[in-house]
Scaffold this motif. Structure first.
Motif, mmCIF file in Angstrom:
data_model
loop_
_atom_site.group_PDB
_atom_site.id
_atom_site.type_symbol
_atom_site.label_atom_id
_atom_site.label_comp_id
_atom_site.label_asym_id
_atom_site.label_seq_id
_atom_site.Cartn_x
_atom_site.Cartn_y
_atom_site.Cartn_z
ATOM 1 N N LEU A 144 0.836 -1.188 0.000
ATOM 2 C CA LEU A 144 0.000 0.000 0.000
ATOM 3 C C LEU A 144 0.875 1.244 0.000
ATOM 4 O O LEU A 144 1.844 1.336 0.750
ATOM 5 N N ILE A 154 0.657 5.421 0.405
ATOM 6 C CA ILE A 154 -0.216 6.511 0.837
ATOM 7 C C ILE A 154 0.586 7.806 0.765
ATOM 8 O O ILE A 154 1.630 7.931 1.400
ATOM 9 N N VAL A 204 -4.416 7.147 -1.737
ATOM 10 C CA VAL A 204 -4.091 5.756 -1.416
ATOM 11 C C VAL A 204 -4.007 4.956 -2.711
ATOM 12 O O VAL A 204 -4.845 5.103 -3.602
ATOM 13 N N LEU A 237 -2.798 1.660 6.763
ATOM 14 C CA LEU A 237 -3.785 2.715 6.522
ATOM 15 C C LEU A 237 -4.265 3.294 7.843
ATOM 16 O O LEU A 237 -4.309 4.514 8.012
#
Length: 124
Positions: free
Chosen positions: A17, A19, A32, A44
């Motif tokens: 992920l 961000i 995101v 997150l």
């Protein structure tokens, strides 16, 4: 010569992920990218918690580049909505992988969901 186009989707499916945070006036925008599942949900949640500590006027979570939104991501959005209130959290979700889980769980009635970032930032 290897076919790079075929290799790229496979590499993307295992991507962590990502961000990115930026300020737009008094608001913070979190863009995101990747998949939000059991493995990446804590990342997150930690980013959202850190962002809330700065006490922004509002927060936009842009899920435009999210390929999967699981229950951990939905839970994190609910927690932020509870902390900020529904008028200070805006969620950008326009693709099936993000909008469908939000709608199926009824969260579109609780969260302020927008089709694009500009609409989320321009809303009163």
């Amino acid at each position: 010569m290897p076919d790079e186009d075929r290799a790229e989707p496979a590499a993307r499916s295992f991507q962590l992920l990502e961000i990115r945070s930026r300020r737009v006036g008094d608001w913070v925008v979190l863009a995101v990218r990747g998949e939000i599942d059991l493995a990446t949900g804590p990342q997150l949640r930690a980013t959202l918690t850190d962002t809330l500590r700065a006490e922004p006027a509002g927060l936009v979570v842009d899920l435009s580049d999210v390929a999967f939104l699981g229950s951990t991501g939905l839970s994190a959005l609910i927690e932020v909505s509870d902390a900020l209130g529904p008028t200070r959290l805006r969620v950008v979700a326009s693709t099936s992988p993000t909008l469908r889980p939000i709608e199926l769980t009824g969260l579109h009635q609780v969260l302020a969901v927008f089709r694009d970032l500009d609409s989320a930032l321009e809303a009163p």
